[in-house]
Motif scaffolding. Structure first.
Motif, PDB file in Angstrom:
ATOM      1  N   ASN A 727      18.192 -12.973 -23.100  1.00 41.28           N
ATOM      2  CA  ASN A 727      17.937 -11.649 -22.543  1.00 41.28           C
ATOM      3  C   ASN A 727      16.587 -11.126 -23.009  1.00 41.28           C
ATOM      4  N   MET A 728      16.317 -11.387 -24.256  1.00 42.17           N
ATOM      5  CA  MET A 728      15.048 -10.916 -24.786  1.00 42.17           C
ATOM      6  C   MET A 728      13.870 -11.598 -24.103  1.00 42.17           C
ATOM      7  N   HIS A 729      14.081 -12.816 -23.746  1.00 45.81           N
ATOM      8  CA  HIS A 729      12.969 -13.565 -23.183  1.00 45.81           C
ATOM      9  C   HIS A 729      12.735 -13.223 -21.714  1.00 45.81           C
ATOM     10  N   TYR A 730      13.783 -13.141 -20.991  1.00 43.52           N
ATOM     11  CA  TYR A 730      13.634 -12.957 -19.546  1.00 43.52           C
ATOM     12  C   TYR A 730      13.761 -11.500 -19.128  1.00 43.52           C
ATOM     13  N   ASN A 731      14.269 -10.717 -20.010  1.00 39.84           N
ATOM     14  CA  ASN A 731      14.578  -9.338 -19.644  1.00 39.84           C
ATOM     15  C   ASN A 731      14.256  -8.455 -20.831  1.00 39.84           C
ATOM     16  N   LYS A 732      13.043  -8.560 -21.231  1.00 39.02           N
ATOM     17  CA  LYS A 732      12.664  -7.946 -22.500  1.00 39.02           C
ATOM     18  C   LYS A 732      13.050  -6.482 -22.575  1.00 39.02           C
ATOM     19  N   SER A 733      12.781  -5.787 -21.517  1.00 37.01           N
ATOM     20  CA  SER A 733      13.066  -4.358 -21.560  1.00 37.01           C
ATOM     21  C   SER A 733      14.565  -4.098 -21.516  1.00 37.01           C
ATOM     22  N   ASN A 734      15.295  -5.121 -21.271  1.00 34.31           N
ATOM     23  CA  ASN A 734      16.750  -4.985 -21.246  1.00 34.31           C
ATOM     24  C   ASN A 734      17.197  -3.960 -20.223  1.00 34.31           C
ATOM     25  N   ILE A 735      16.430  -3.855 -19.205  1.00 33.89           N
ATOM     26  CA  ILE A 735      16.744  -2.858 -18.199  1.00 33.89           C
ATOM     27  C   ILE A 735      17.606  -3.449 -17.106  1.00 33.89           C
ATOM     28  N   TYR A 736      17.405  -4.672 -16.883  1.00 37.77           N
ATOM     29  CA  TYR A 736      18.136  -5.339 -15.810  1.00 37.77           C
ATOM     30  C   TYR A 736      19.386  -5.968 -16.401  1.00 37.77           C
ATOM     31  N   GLN A 737      20.462  -5.745 -15.744  1.00 39.83           N
ATOM     32  CA  GLN A 737      21.676  -6.361 -16.258  1.00 39.83           C
ATOM     33  C   GLN A 737      21.697  -7.832 -15.896  1.00 39.83           C
ATOM     34  N   VAL A 738      21.836  -8.618 -16.886  1.00 39.27           N
ATOM     35  CA  VAL A 738      21.847 -10.051 -16.646  1.00 39.27           C
ATOM     36  C   VAL A 738      23.055 -10.395 -15.794  1.00 39.27           C
ATOM     37  N   PRO A 739      22.786 -11.064 -14.713  1.00 38.88           N
ATOM     38  CA  PRO A 739      23.896 -11.408 -13.829  1.00 38.88           C
ATOM     39  C   PRO A 739      24.894 -12.328 -14.512  1.00 38.88           C
ATOM     40  N   GLU A 740      26.108 -12.079 -14.217  1.00 33.31           N
ATOM     41  CA  GLU A 740      27.167 -12.896 -14.791  1.00 33.31           C
ATOM     42  C   GLU A 740      26.928 -14.370 -14.477  1.00 33.31           C
ATOM     43  N   ARG A 741      26.446 -14.554 -13.327  1.00 26.99           N
ATOM     44  CA  ARG A 741      26.204 -15.903 -12.870  1.00 26.99           C
ATOM     45  C   ARG A 741      25.272 -16.655 -13.816  1.00 26.99           C
ATOM     46  N   PHE A 742      24.284 -15.955 -14.270  1.00 27.94           N
ATOM     47  CA  PHE A 742      23.336 -16.604 -15.161  1.00 27.94           C
ATOM     48  C   PHE A 742      24.021 -16.984 -16.469  1.00 27.94           C
ATOM     49  N   ILE A 743      24.871 -16.114 -16.908  1.00 25.65           N
ATOM     50  CA  ILE A 743      25.592 -16.422 -18.140  1.00 25.65           C
ATOM     51  C   ILE A 743      26.442 -17.666 -17.947  1.00 25.65           C
ATOM     52  N   GLU A 744      27.021 -17.727 -16.814  1.00 25.41           N
ATOM     53  CA  GLU A 744      27.863 -18.888 -16.548  1.00 25.41           C
ATOM     54  C   GLU A 744      27.033 -20.163 -16.480  1.00 25.41           C
ATOM     55  N   VAL A 745      25.920 -20.039 -15.809  1.00 27.83           N
ATOM     56  CA  VAL A 745      25.046 -21.208 -15.737  1.00 27.83           C
ATOM     57  C   VAL A 745      24.581 -21.601 -17.130  1.00 27.83           C
ATOM     58  N   SER A 746      24.280 -20.611 -17.909  1.00 27.25           N
ATOM     59  CA  SER A 746      23.847 -20.904 -19.265  1.00 27.25           C
ATOM     60  C   SER A 746      24.938 -21.654 -20.017  1.00 27.25           C
ATOM     61  N   GLU A 747      26.126 -21.249 -19.798  1.00 23.70           N
ATOM     62  CA  GLU A 747      27.213 -21.929 -20.487  1.00 23.70           C
ATOM     63  C   GLU A 747      27.370 -23.357 -20.007  1.00 23.70           C
ATOM     64  N   VAL A 748      27.203 -23.506 -18.736  1.00 24.04           N
ATOM     65  CA  VAL A 748      27.240 -24.875 -18.217  1.00 24.04           C
ATOM     66  C   VAL A 748      26.194 -25.711 -18.919  1.00 24.04           C
ATOM     67  N   ALA A 749      25.010 -25.167 -18.983  1.00 27.83           N
ATOM     68  CA  ALA A 749      23.927 -25.911 -19.616  1.00 27.83           C
ATOM     69  C   ALA A 749      24.255 -26.177 -21.073  1.00 27.83           C
ATOM     70  N   LEU A 750      24.721 -25.152 -21.721  1.00 27.07           N
ATOM     71  CA  LEU A 750      25.031 -25.305 -23.134  1.00 27.07           C
ATOM     72  C   LEU A 750      26.058 -26.411 -23.339  1.00 27.07           C
ATOM     73  N   ARG A 751      27.045 -26.410 -22.534  1.00 33.53           N
ATOM     74  CA  ARG A 751      28.088 -27.427 -22.698  1.00 33.53           C
ATOM     75  C   ARG A 751      27.586 -28.808 -22.334  1.00 33.53           C
ATOM     76  N   GLU A 752      26.734 -28.832 -21.350  1.00 36.08           N
ATOM     77  CA  GLU A 752      26.162 -30.128 -21.009  1.00 36.08           C
ATOM     78  C   GLU A 752      25.381 -30.675 -22.194  1.00 36.08           C
ATOM     79  N   PHE A 753      24.596 -29.820 -22.752  1.00 38.59           N
ATOM     80  CA  PHE A 753      23.823 -30.276 -23.897  1.00 38.59           C
ATOM     81  C   PHE A 753      24.759 -30.681 -25.034  1.00 38.59           C
ATOM     82  N   TYR A 754      25.709 -29.831 -25.227  1.00 38.90           N
ATOM     83  CA  TYR A 754      26.631 -30.121 -26.308  1.00 38.90           C
ATOM     84  C   TYR A 754      27.290 -31.471 -26.074  1.00 38.90           C
TER      85      TYR A 754
END
Length: 794
Positions: A727-754
DNA sequence: CAGATCCCTG
DNA sequence: CAGGGATCTG
């Protein structure tokens, strides 16, 4: 008006959008380092700027107007349509497919809602007519200005034409008068059209307006009230009403709407007015003589009235050239302001009724201070924008399914590939939902729903059907990390080449997955993030300004509207017709050049194209579509790109062009932006790998509590460190609510890496490739809000 | 071979 | 984040 149920587009599916510009500390336990939690809520009150105040600006006008005047409105529109078509056509196959799907849907809709469509069409026609009228008005105004210039010049040469001076002035006056009358006629026509179009509304509000006017007519100082009221006012009534309201001294019939000409008034009262002239001039000049004053605030109408009258009165007594000049000046101002008013009004109404009223959109929109937390405790600065969900649940899903097009393929592939991919043989599938997936999607949605029943089903459950790829059943998600396996016994089947497993899975039949029924997965509806209000207004502004005839998206894209965060910005205090300064600066080079820097300081936080160089990128160009583009990329573009990354990790260059209409793309710019996203991805994957490795480490060290480790490490909830970093990197001002979808994708990526790390696949030099491939298929459509020029957030 | 990505570096 | 070389892909 927000809740008026019957309207043009009541067939659109409702969509729930959470408007939570700022995440509270409660939601982001890890964000303590960031003082953002104490940040005041974003201002929802934009500066009250008349939409076309720039038309009155001497500087930027000609270029803009000539650019538009010389273009036949219809061809203009066609051009835009074409552009859109081309745009769609140029996009890669997936998107094209999407487009076709949309078309299909459109057909269905036509069948379903003949009525609505008809309305829409008539709207379009009206829009075209309006745009033509507006163009004519502008032309007239321009001519008037030129004429005025000639008149001024003539005054300079006054001595030369002294003989014919009186006669010439008279003729001049006559001409001006004629023009004024003509303008009035046009205005009247315009008014009638507006009336026709919004007849019902007018009828309904006529009474109210009348009362309002009466109440207001007594107040001399009605500026604030005026603006506020005008928002509600029916334009058909309010078109000329402000003049009535202005100044207690002004007789109510001094400027009867569309009837007696001010010129008559002028002649009639010429004598008597002379007496009061002085005091009036004081008042008039003080009140609004200066154009800047007029432009600067919401008091345009009032100021114009005062200006004209005072100037007029002042001019009356001056004999000779000066009087003529004054008169011409007054006329000019009258014309200009009238045109401005009308255009502004029309645009406002148009945008209101099309973009902001429930008529065009999913039902009611409400902004409530969010006490969305479980216990209902109120969170300062967090607002929830809710588009109440009507009956459209099903329809929405259908649309999503069609929209899926692009993702459908991806989903299918994903299904294939994830089936048995890294999943260790014998690894029970059942552990997934409870152990891994659940924490992901269900983080907050239930809470929100509690507080706002209108939100509908929990996000996760709602999203699931439409996001097979990331839902509970997502192929990659369900795959439980081999945590339960002894570290030393990685499943042989997946120990090595990650690509092989990938290929293997992709070669398997799509129906192999039990969790995935044969029908292609529905498309992911854009998540529910919300850009800031002012951005919406920018959008509105640009929409209404650049596409007066097509204020919304082309029909084929209408489906997107439902999920467009753009729709989330209806706040009572935020009127669409007041574009934020930044945009105006963006649109008006002269403004940007002159005031940009200074205002930068004071108005920062307003966002827009300024942010330390919105226009520093290069020259501005006016595209055929009427959008100003600039060479080079600004920090705001970077911001926008980062936000877009929430949706698309691998945008095509065509996508970029689509979503950065204000950027003049050349090879350099394109590659720069591509590079941006490349960098974004790099950062993203680095973090994923980092956290995955960390998770693996922790899993190894605390062998005893693998479940705990898994819970903590393999999710990217909004309360996690990983989320905070992203969030800090892509949405520094923290004004935009990070879409749930992105969180999910992130988790996919995280698990893939894991998974890859856990199974030792990372020893393969190109072990990340498979992950990239997976993530690249999880791109979701970028909300239409991003299609418009400007910067989403400050 | 061009274009897109990756990867590393500053 | 940008530069630039390496690599991959069609």
């Amino acid at each position: 008006m927000m809740d008026s149920p019957t309207d043009l587009f009541d067939d659109t599916s409702p969509q729930i959008h959470a408007f939570a510009p700022n995440l509270s500390s409660a939601e982001l336990p890890g964000v303590h380092t960031q003082p953002s939690t104490g940040r005041p809520p974003p201002s929802f009150r934009p500066p009250g700027f008349p939409l076309i105040h720039h038309l009155l600006q001497p500087g930027g006008e000609h270029r803009r107007i000539s650019g538009q005047l010389n273009t036949n409105p219809s061809t203009h529109r066609h051009l835009e349509d074409r552009n859109l078509e081309d745009d769609r056509g140029e996009r890669d196959g997936e998107v094209e497919e999407q487009g076709m799907d949309r078309g299909e849907e459109e057909v269905i809709e036509r069948e379903d809602k003949v009525l609505g469509i008809k309305k829409r069409h008539s709207d379009a026609t009206l829009g075209a007519e309006w745009s033509q009228d507006l163009l004519k008005m502008k032309r007239m105004k321009l001519e008037n200005r030129q004429r005025d210039g000639e008149a001024d010049g003539g005054a300079d040469r006054g001595c030369r034409r002294r003989e014919g001076g009186r006669e010439g002035r008279r003729r001049e006056r006559e001409e001006l008068k004629e023009q004024l009358e003509e303008a009035r006629e046009r205005l009247q026509a315009l008014q009638e059209k507006v009336w026709r179009a919004f007849g019902e509304k007018h009828m309904a509000e006529e009474e109210k307006n009348r009362r309002c006017r009466n109440a207001n007519s007594g107040t001399a100082d009605g500026r604030e009230g005026d603006v506020g009221m005008m928002e509600e006012e029916d334009i058909t009534e309010g078109m000329y009403d402000e003049e009535d309201i202005d100044g207690g001294k002004m007789e109510k019939d001094s400027f009867p709407p569309l009837s007696a000409s001010p010129l008559d008034h002028f002649h009639k009262q010429r004598g008597e007015r002379q007496r009061e002239r002085e005091g009036r001039m004081e008042r008039g000049r003080g009140g609004g003589l200066h154009l800047e004053g007029v432009m600067e605030g919401a008091g345009l109408w009032l100021d114009c009235g005062g200006l004209i009258r005072s100037d007029w009165d002042g001019g009356l007594e001056d004999d000779g050239e000066e009087e003529g000049q004054k008169f011409a000046q007054a006329l000019k101002m009258e014309l200009g302001s009238a045109v401005a008013r009308v255009i502004d009004r029309v645009l406002r109404i148009y945008t209101e009724t099309t973009d902001f009223t429930p008529s065009s959109l999913p039902t009611a929109i409400s902004f409530l201070p969010s006490d969305v937390e479980n216990d209902g405790r109120r969170e300062k600065g967090v607002w929830m924008g809710l588009l109440t969900r009507e009956r459209g649940e099903e329809k929405m899903r259908g649309k999503e399914e069609k929209l899926a097009g692009q993702d459908g393929e991806r989903e299918k592939q994903l299904q294939k590939m994830s089936n048995g991919n890294t999943l260790p043989p014998g690894q029970p599938h059942h552990t997934e939902p409870s152990d891994l997936t659940m924490p992901l999607a269900l983080q907050r949605s239930p809470d929100i729903r509690k507080a706002h029943p209108l939100l509908g089903p929990p996000l996760s459950t709602h999203l699931n059907p439409s996001h097979p790829n990331i839902s509970l059943h997502h192929p990659s998600l369900p795959r439980p990390p081999p945590l339960s396996h002894p570290p030393l016994l990685p499943p042989a089947s997946q120990t090595k080449d990650p690509t092989s497993s990938f290929q293997l899975s992709s070669s398997s039949s799509s129906s192999s997955s039990s969790s995935f029924p044969a029908p292609p997965p529905p498309p992911p509806p854009p998540p529910l993030p919300l850009p800031l209000l002012h951005y919406s207004m920018q959008q509105l502004f640009s929409r209404s300004l650049h596409h007066p005839q097509l204020p919304h998206l082309p029909p084929s894209r209408k489906d997107y509207l439902n999920s467009d965060p753009f729709l989330e910005f209806s706040h009572p205090s935020a009127h669409p017709s007041f574009p934020p300064l930044p945009l105006l600066g963006h649109l008006d080079p002269s403004l940007a050049r002159h005031g940009g820097r200074e205002r930068d300081r004071g108005m920062r936080g307003d966002g827009g194209m300024r942010g330390g160089g919105g226009l520093d990128g290069g020259e501005l160009y006016l595209t055929p579509g009427g959008v100003y583009t600039q060479e080079g990329l600004s920090p705001c573009h970077l911001k926008k790109a980062k936000l877009m990354f929430f949706y698309t990790r691998y945008p095509s260059s065509n996508t970029l062009k689509t979503y950065f209409p204000d950027v003049k793309f050349n090879r350099c710019v394109t590659s720069q932006m591509i590079k941006w996203f490349s960098n974004f991805r790099e950062f993203f994957y680095i973090q994923m790998e980092r956290f995955a490795r960390q998770a693996v480490r922790e899993a190894l060290t605390r062998e005893g509590a693998p479940r705990l480790g898994r819970e903590n490490q393999l999710r990217v909830g909004r309360d996690t460190e990983l989320y905070r970093i992203l969030n800090m990197h892509y949405n520094k001002s923290n004004i935009y609510q990070v879409p749930e979808r992105f969180i999910e994708v992130s988790e996919v990526a995280l698990r893939e890496f894991y998974s890859a790390i856990w199974t030792g696949r990372d020893s393969d030099p190109c072990w990340k490739k498979g992950i990239y491939k997976i993530i690249c298929k999880l791109d979701s459509p970028v909300p239409d809000a991003f299609r418009l020029p400007g910067c989403p957030v400050g």
